[in-house]
Write a protein that holds these residues in place. Sequence first.
Motif, PDB file in Angstrom:
ATOM      1  N   LEU A 139      -4.160   1.924  -7.661  1.00  0.00           N
ATOM      2  CA  LEU A 139      -3.784   2.667  -6.454  1.00  0.00           C
ATOM      3  C   LEU A 139      -4.178   1.818  -5.255  1.00  0.00           C
ATOM      4  N   GLN A 140      -3.189   1.343  -4.547  1.00  0.00           N
ATOM      5  CA  GLN A 140      -3.448   0.600  -3.313  1.00  0.00           C
ATOM      6  C   GLN A 140      -3.315   1.596  -2.173  1.00  0.00           C
ATOM      7  N   TRP A 141      -4.447   2.148  -1.756  1.00  0.00           N
ATOM      8  CA  TRP A 141      -4.425   3.247  -0.809  1.00  0.00           C
ATOM      9  C   TRP A 141      -3.946   2.805   0.575  1.00  0.00           C
ATOM     10  N   LEU A 142      -4.558   1.750   1.044  1.00  0.00           N
ATOM     11  CA  LEU A 142      -4.289   1.255   2.397  1.00  0.00           C
ATOM     12  C   LEU A 142      -4.141  -0.254   2.345  1.00  0.00           C
TER      13      LEU A 142
ATOM     14  N   PRO B  75       0.788  -1.240   0.000  1.00  0.00           N
ATOM     15  CA  PRO B  75       0.000   0.000   0.000  1.00  0.00           C
ATOM     16  C   PRO B  75       0.820   1.291   0.000  1.00  0.00           C
ATOM     17  N   MET B  76       0.135   2.363  -0.377  1.00  0.00           N
ATOM     18  CA  MET B  76       0.755   3.691  -0.330  1.00  0.00           C
ATOM     19  C   MET B  76       0.908   4.168   1.104  1.00  0.00           C
TER      20      MET B  76
ATOM     21  N   GLY C   7       2.313   1.111  -4.029  1.00  0.00           N
ATOM     22  CA  GLY C   7       0.883   1.365  -4.127  1.00  0.00           C
ATOM     23  C   GLY C   7       0.450   2.141  -5.346  1.00  0.00           C
ATOM     24  N   VAL C   8       1.386   2.531  -6.190  1.00  0.00           N
ATOM     25  CA  VAL C   8       1.051   3.269  -7.416  1.00  0.00           C
ATOM     26  C   VAL C   8       1.652   2.515  -8.598  1.00  0.00           C
TER      27      VAL C   8
ATOM     28  N   GLY D  23      -7.922  -0.939  -2.341  1.00  0.00           N
ATOM     29  CA  GLY D  23      -7.340  -0.314  -3.513  1.00  0.00           C
ATOM     30  C   GLY D  23      -8.388   0.014  -4.556  1.00  0.00           C
ATOM     31  N   THR D  24      -7.984   0.816  -5.507  1.00  0.00           N
ATOM     32  CA  THR D  24      -8.846   1.142  -6.637  1.00  0.00           C
ATOM     33  C   THR D  24      -8.037   0.981  -7.920  1.00  0.00           C
TER      34      THR D  24
END
Lengths: 119, 475
Positions: free
Chosen positions: B441-444, B86-87, B411-412, B448-449
């Motif tokens: 995008l793996q936010w947490l 994740p980011m 995460g990106v 992710g999205t």
Amino acid sequence: MARIRLTAFLLALLLGGCAAGDGTLDEVDPAAAPANPTWSDPVQRVVDVYCAGCHSDDSAVGAQHGYAFDTCDQVKRARGAFRQSTFESETMPPPAGFVMPEAAKLTMKRWFAQGMPCD
Amino acid sequence: MTSHQLVRAALLAALSLPALAHALPLYTARAGRTCDNCHSLPNTWFDPPEVTQRKCTLSCAGCHVDPGGGGLRTVSGRYYAQSTVPMFGAEHRPLQDQTREVMDLFRNRYVDQPSSQPTSGALIPADRPLDPRPPGSPAPDDGPVFFRPALHGSSSMAWLDGRYGQLNADPLLAFGGDLRLGWWNQSTVFPMQADLYTSVHPVEHLTVLASAGIRGRNRGLPLDVPEGDDQDPVGVKDLWLMTHEWPALSYLRLGRFLPIFGTRVADHTAYIRRGFGLSQEDPANRVVGVEAGFSGNYPYLSASAFKPSSHQARDPFDVADGWGTAISGGYRELGWQLGGSVMLRRRPLEGGGDTTDYSVQWGFNPWYFWEGAPFTYLGEAVYGTYQRALSGNETSQLATYHQLAWTAYDGVVLRLRYDTWDPDREVKDDEIQRPGAGLDLQWLPGFGTSVDGRVGLPAGGNAGGDVFVQIHGYF
């Protein structure tokens, strides 16, 4: 020469875009689709799988672009647009998401050619 | 939205839309960079267990309970998902990739946070020796990698306390789930995947796994499936018993599973999967049988023998007529991989007919060789013969898949993909090519999205594109 052939084969394998084929499905294997398809067998199931997900009053997204294909009569009323988009321009089903098998296309073409019987 | 509409949307989604294409293969290749995904004490490069005893692998089994990948994560997979993917929110960091965090744009997290110091070693109490094995244990580096005696004893460091941060290193019960919500062009938000998993691990070397959730429509052409034979929209997917964690990560499992063939990319619309009856969401692709294999670094091999599942399969062990077998093997190095697979299925025509499929898979991870090239490339070509549904006449098909991913930051991930399919080699102008691009995008941890754009280029028709947005939560 052998090296060129091998390179061409490997490129074809990597990219996969090489054209192949002897003719249309109707020409190479006429028995691959029903000779006399009707709405109940199996056209309705083909339409349900490949069309009604987006073109149905009953679908989650409704009847996209005003086309609903829940009944035989609905398909018959839209036959011009159906033929154009599915058999001629092949923009339906959306090519990025679906590939309508040639056997299903051939079935639909025969059904159209036989007057779209609703039995 | 009525339940009928919901089910229909789910079936449509399962049939047509892409899932996150980055999951297993990209992360697996990338794992070669993040040391403590495998190394017990990455900060000291001290790896006492002999190589055949380690749980370390670049194969699917490194992160998933299923040796073929997908579904419930192992503790190593959970740890990797929390610490590296994740980011934000990654509290427990490996040594490598420290500088690839988005937050490094704003502050030097490596300096600011003690928890981001070297991972496993930092969690081991100061009074504990670095080598936690019993006195008299064999030397860490004790010879060839493979072909150890079968009963060589268990791995002493596999489940080291603190090895996986705050996670339970060896749980008796494990639960997991995946929920994917999709939005396709101008349609509504709908469920693409809703699966729950559980595993029981009562003693070392034994695990039972079950999974259930939304199931896709059967893959059969609607021409040869009787009317009214639609599958249940929800049901059991996998159910098997496995003895595993033997030397070189060898295993044997019995039950209902998806046999290992090729690379199990998470995008079930990939032609290399769907075209060959290998989509994960489709219960008709499951089989009932036995499978054995190993995947210790770096070679891997699996072989299975099975009966096909029935289309409905309300009873998970309800089998159809016919039989099949699959063999898959290769070599997964840190910087590259190469493998091959063969699968035979011999079934009555109404059950799908006979198929013979061959696959070659490859991957290249330049990131491993050069810090300035955080790219991962994966490819596969599958050729196979099959019987046309109604006539029974044999023909062949060819599909390829390519994916190039750029991990800009943790995460990106930016992806380029290109897949092709000639579904019937005897029919002209039925080929399709499909280039696409995506942003993940793996936010947490666990959330992710992704956004994907694809263009379908059929040989005989016009191009058509689509855009797809996906929200993915998992635990």
